[in-house]
Write a protein that holds these residues in place. Structure first.
Motif, PDB file in Angstrom:
ATOM      1  N   PRO A 158     -10.068  -0.661  -2.126  1.00  0.00           N
ATOM      2  CA  PRO A 158      -9.844  -1.518  -3.072  1.00  0.00           C
ATOM      3  C   PRO A 158      -8.318  -1.604  -3.559  1.00  0.00           C
ATOM      4  N   VAL A 159      -7.375  -0.271  -3.307  1.00  0.00           N
ATOM      5  CA  VAL A 159      -6.221  -0.196  -3.710  1.00  0.00           C
ATOM      6  C   VAL A 159      -5.342  -1.260  -2.762  1.00  0.00           C
ATOM      7  N   GLY A 160      -5.644  -1.178  -1.436  1.00  0.00           N
ATOM      8  CA  GLY A 160      -5.137  -2.068  -0.405  1.00  0.00           C
ATOM      9  C   GLY A 160      -5.217  -3.575  -0.845  1.00  0.00           C
ATOM     10  N   ARG A 161      -6.625  -3.837  -1.014  1.00  0.00           N
ATOM     11  CA  ARG A 161      -7.194  -5.216  -1.204  1.00  0.00           C
ATOM     12  C   ARG A 161      -6.557  -5.808  -2.460  1.00  0.00           C
ATOM     13  N   LEU A 162      -6.338  -5.039  -3.431  1.00  0.00           N
ATOM     14  CA  LEU A 162      -5.717  -5.517  -4.701  1.00  0.00           C
ATOM     15  C   LEU A 162      -4.508  -6.066  -4.594  1.00  0.00           C
ATOM     16  N   LEU A 163      -3.752  -5.570  -3.355  1.00  0.00           N
ATOM     17  CA  LEU A 163      -2.482  -5.887  -3.199  1.00  0.00           C
ATOM     18  C   LEU A 163      -2.642  -7.536  -2.723  1.00  0.00           C
ATOM     19  N   ALA A 164      -3.783  -8.066  -2.060  1.00  0.00           N
ATOM     20  CA  ALA A 164      -3.905  -9.279  -1.665  1.00  0.00           C
ATOM     21  C   ALA A 164      -4.207 -10.101  -2.837  1.00  0.00           C
ATOM     22  N   VAL A 165      -4.614  -9.924  -3.879  1.00  0.00           N
ATOM     23  CA  VAL A 165      -5.023 -10.429  -5.270  1.00  0.00           C
ATOM     24  C   VAL A 165      -3.473 -10.888  -5.903  1.00  0.00           C
ATOM     25  N   GLN A 166      -2.784  -9.773  -5.762  1.00  0.00           N
ATOM     26  CA  GLN A 166      -1.713  -9.961  -6.323  1.00  0.00           C
ATOM     27  C   GLN A 166      -0.672 -10.878  -5.638  1.00  0.00           C
ATOM     28  N   LEU A 167      -0.764 -10.986  -4.072  1.00  0.00           N
ATOM     29  CA  LEU A 167      -0.043 -11.888  -3.561  1.00  0.00           C
ATOM     30  C   LEU A 167      -0.498 -13.257  -3.882  1.00  0.00           C
ATOM     31  N   ARG A 168      -1.758 -13.475  -3.782  1.00  0.00           N
ATOM     32  CA  ARG A 168      -2.384 -14.858  -4.058  1.00  0.00           C
ATOM     33  C   ARG A 168      -2.245 -15.248  -5.465  1.00  0.00           C
ATOM     34  N   LEU A 169      -2.184 -14.431  -6.391  1.00  0.00           N
ATOM     35  CA  LEU A 169      -1.874 -14.829  -7.817  1.00  0.00           C
ATOM     36  C   LEU A 169      -0.498 -15.475  -7.809  1.00  0.00           C
ATOM     37  N   GLY A 170       0.463 -14.467  -7.205  1.00  0.00           N
ATOM     38  CA  GLY A 170       2.107 -14.749  -7.360  1.00  0.00           C
ATOM     39  C   GLY A 170       2.207 -16.010  -6.635  1.00  0.00           C
ATOM     40  N   ILE A 171       1.577 -16.491  -5.545  1.00  0.00           N
ATOM     41  CA  ILE A 171       1.792 -17.856  -4.975  1.00  0.00           C
ATOM     42  C   ILE A 171       1.179 -18.996  -5.768  1.00  0.00           C
ATOM     43  N   GLU A 218     -10.553 -10.790  -5.488  1.00  0.00           N
ATOM     44  CA  GLU A 218     -10.082 -11.394  -4.399  1.00  0.00           C
ATOM     45  C   GLU A 218     -10.745 -12.820  -4.149  1.00  0.00           C
ATOM     46  N   ALA A 219     -11.858 -13.051  -4.444  1.00  0.00           N
ATOM     47  CA  ALA A 219     -12.593 -14.409  -4.269  1.00  0.00           C
ATOM     48  C   ALA A 219     -12.072 -15.460  -5.285  1.00  0.00           C
ATOM     49  N   ALA A 220     -11.732 -14.964  -6.509  1.00  0.00           N
ATOM     50  CA  ALA A 220     -11.262 -15.594  -7.682  1.00  0.00           C
ATOM     51  C   ALA A 220      -9.688 -16.214  -7.384  1.00  0.00           C
ATOM     52  N   ALA A 221      -8.984 -15.060  -6.782  1.00  0.00           N
ATOM     53  CA  ALA A 221      -7.682 -15.547  -6.441  1.00  0.00           C
ATOM     54  C   ALA A 221      -7.496 -16.555  -5.311  1.00  0.00           C
ATOM     55  N   ALA A 222      -8.404 -16.278  -4.344  1.00  0.00           N
ATOM     56  CA  ALA A 222      -8.324 -17.019  -3.244  1.00  0.00           C
ATOM     57  C   ALA A 222      -8.798 -18.757  -3.642  1.00  0.00           C
ATOM     58  N   ASP A 223      -9.625 -18.669  -4.577  1.00  0.00           N
ATOM     59  CA  ASP A 223     -10.011 -19.878  -5.048  1.00  0.00           C
ATOM     60  C   ASP A 223      -8.574 -20.848  -5.732  1.00  0.00           C
ATOM     61  N   ALA A 224      -8.193 -19.672  -6.663  1.00  0.00           N
ATOM     62  CA  ALA A 224      -6.828 -20.242  -7.460  1.00  0.00           C
ATOM     63  C   ALA A 224      -5.747 -20.669  -6.653  1.00  0.00           C
ATOM     64  N   VAL A 225      -5.451 -19.903  -5.505  1.00  0.00           N
ATOM     65  CA  VAL A 225      -4.273 -20.244  -4.643  1.00  0.00           C
ATOM     66  C   VAL A 225      -4.542 -21.341  -3.817  1.00  0.00           C
ATOM     67  N   ARG A 226      -5.923 -21.594  -3.559  1.00  0.00           N
ATOM     68  CA  ARG A 226      -6.009 -22.563  -2.519  1.00  0.00           C
ATOM     69  C   ARG A 226      -6.052 -23.820  -3.265  1.00  0.00           C
ATOM     70  N   ALA A 259      -7.458 -13.047   5.690  1.00  0.00           N
ATOM     71  CA  ALA A 259      -8.163 -12.290   4.659  1.00  0.00           C
ATOM     72  C   ALA A 259      -9.169 -13.242   3.989  1.00  0.00           C
ATOM     73  N   PRO A 260     -10.017 -13.561   4.936  1.00  0.00           N
ATOM     74  CA  PRO A 260     -11.066 -14.683   4.259  1.00  0.00           C
ATOM     75  C   PRO A 260     -11.603 -14.224   2.888  1.00  0.00           C
ATOM     76  N   GLY A 261     -11.492 -15.059   1.834  1.00  0.00           N
ATOM     77  CA  GLY A 261     -12.305 -14.771   0.664  1.00  0.00           C
ATOM     78  C   GLY A 261     -13.972 -14.934   0.896  1.00  0.00           C
ATOM     79  N   ALA A 262     -14.228 -15.447   1.786  1.00  0.00           N
ATOM     80  CA  ALA A 262     -15.681 -15.903   1.873  1.00  0.00           C
ATOM     81  C   ALA A 262     -16.449 -14.337   2.137  1.00  0.00           C
ATOM     82  N   HIS A 263     -15.719 -13.384   2.772  1.00  0.00           N
ATOM     83  CA  HIS A 263     -16.203 -12.159   3.177  1.00  0.00           C
ATOM     84  C   HIS A 263     -16.451 -11.382   2.005  1.00  0.00           C
ATOM     85  N   ARG A 264     -15.637 -11.616   1.186  1.00  0.00           N
ATOM     86  CA  ARG A 264     -15.930 -10.761  -0.382  1.00  0.00           C
ATOM     87  C   ARG A 264     -16.870 -11.275  -1.083  1.00  0.00           C
TER      88      ARG A 264
END
Length: 409
Positions: free
Chosen positions: A244-257, A341-349, A384-389
């Motif tokens: 989760p520590v590593g995956r939370l980096l992807a959340v921050q990346l998506r929110l930043g975009i 992760e899933a919420a951030a994936a929706d937001a950035v998409r 890093a597909p959000g559907a997997h999460r």
């Protein structure tokens, strides 16, 4: 070589504490502003990001997580997340490179024995080295073979973040005799290491991705950090927090975009209306349709941000519990991160797609570079597909199944 059953004990607080969160956020904002000035031109040029890494190094961001007493920034994970998010709003390629560096260089805290983790951190701080690679499962796997008092690494790994500019590459390799997956670090200057610039992606072009090949590259015991096995007899709950520590980096990346594209669209909308440019939608920024889209995307991004904040708090509490953390508690944390992760994936998409509609025909201009937000978000989602999460969340809610131990690629 030691196999870690718990995260390494960090350096004493007197050595670890650095300038503080506000200092690093200010540095991140200044660096982001610098990157934003030529982000479109650099994206279109697509050159290996040696200059960008130099900017990060000069700002002190590469050594952010290393103890202050060893020459590092002495910051914590929440600060690192905030830095990645700030950079991502300006240039998500560089944010991905930096986030990967943080996870890989900080991975010793999760997988290595305390003394080895301390040596790794101090070397990173002293050299200001940039780390690339990834610990995710790959096929075919790299192999680690005993050779005298050390080991050799062999194999090929494609689509690897940061390898074009990395001083050290951290990878997952399977022991030839036991099949156990191990975290291994290799200096890129060693004989037998070959790095190819063959990523050729339409997005995240400056993340330094490429292929790294190891031809019986010699490594020492200190280069083998520890086990990446998901077996609960080997991997303790605190060490499992690496996921989760590593995956939370992807959340921050998506929110930043998402935040970055909305900010640029807003500024361009205001400037375009003031200049009465004919390419703009009618009545923008007073057009009801544009206002509704801005409202919807802001709510979507803020909602994902709130869930991300909950996940960040949960990860922080898990790290603070240390050896007292249980597998059930780890599972709760991991599921919350998966939700984020899933919420951030929706937001950035949605944000990167619909922001183009808000801007209108002008968004088709290559000079303006609005397309880079969409391309970067889409490229990241493919890896890093959000559907997997969402599947992991559903399995936990319905069946109580613990999420799989997944590490960033």
């Amino acid at each position: 070589m030691g196999v870690a059953t718990a995260p390494a004990v960090p350096a004493p607080e007197s050595e670890r504490v650095g300038p503080g969160r506000e200092h690093w956020l200010r540095v991140a904002r200044e660096t982001a502003d610098d990157l934003a000035t030529d982000a479109t031109a650099r994206d279109q040029a697509g050159k290996a990001p040696f200059d960008e890494v130099s900017r990060l190094r000069e700002a002190g961001l590469l050594t952010l997580l290393a103890p202050a007493g060893a020459g590092g920034g002495g910051a914590d994970w929440p600060t690192a997340y905030a830095v990645v998010r700030e950079i991502a709003a300006a240039d998500s390629s560089i944010a991905q490179l930096l986030g990967s560096h943080y996870f890989l260089s900080g991975g010793a805290r999760f997988f290595a024995e305390p003394a080895l983790a301390d040596r790794v951190e101090r070397r990173t701080a002293a050299e200001g080295s940039c780390w690339g690679g990834g610990f995710a499962h790959r096929e075919p796997p790299l192999t680690l073979t005993r050779s005298g008092e050390g080991y050799t690494v062999s194999g090929r790994q494609s689509h690897t973040t940061g390898v074009l500019v990395a001083d050290r590459v951290a990878v997952r390799a399977m022991r030839g005799d036991t099949g156990e997956p191990l975290a291994v670090v290799v200096d890129t200057t060693r004989p037998g290491v070959r790095i190819d610039d063959d990523a050729d992606t339409f997005g995240q072009r400056l993340a330094g991705g490429g292929t790294v090949e190891f031809d019986a590259v010699r490594v020492t015991g200190d280069d083998v950090l520890g086990s990446l096995s998901a077996d609960e007899d080997i991997l303790s709950p605190p060490a499992a927090l690496a996921s989760p520590v590593g995956r939370l980096l992807a959340v921050q990346l998506r929110l930043g975009i998402a935040e970055g594209v909305l900010a640029e669209a807003r500024e361009y909308s205001r400037a375009g209306h003031a200049a009465r440019q004919p390419a703009w939608p009618v009545e923008a920024p007073g057009d009801p349709h544009a206002l509704t889209m801005y409202g919807e995307l802001t709510v979507l991004t803020r909602s994902a941000s709130a869930l991300g904040a909950q996940a960040l708090d949960a990860v922080g509490e898990g790290l603070a519990r240390g050896a007292k953390l249980s597998y059930d508690e780890y599972a709760e944390i991991s599921v919350l991160v998966a939700m984020a992760e899933a919420a951030a994936a929706d937001a950035v998409r949605e944000s990167t797609t619909r922001a183009l509609d808000i801007v209108g025909a002008a968004s088709a201009s290559a000079r303006l570079g609005f397309d880079r937000f969409w391309r970067n978000a889409r490229t990241h989602a493919l890896h890093a597909p959000g559907a997997h999460r969402l599947r992991d969340v559903g399995d936990f809610v319905l069946n109580g199944a613990h999420p799989p131990f997944v590490l960033p690629s």
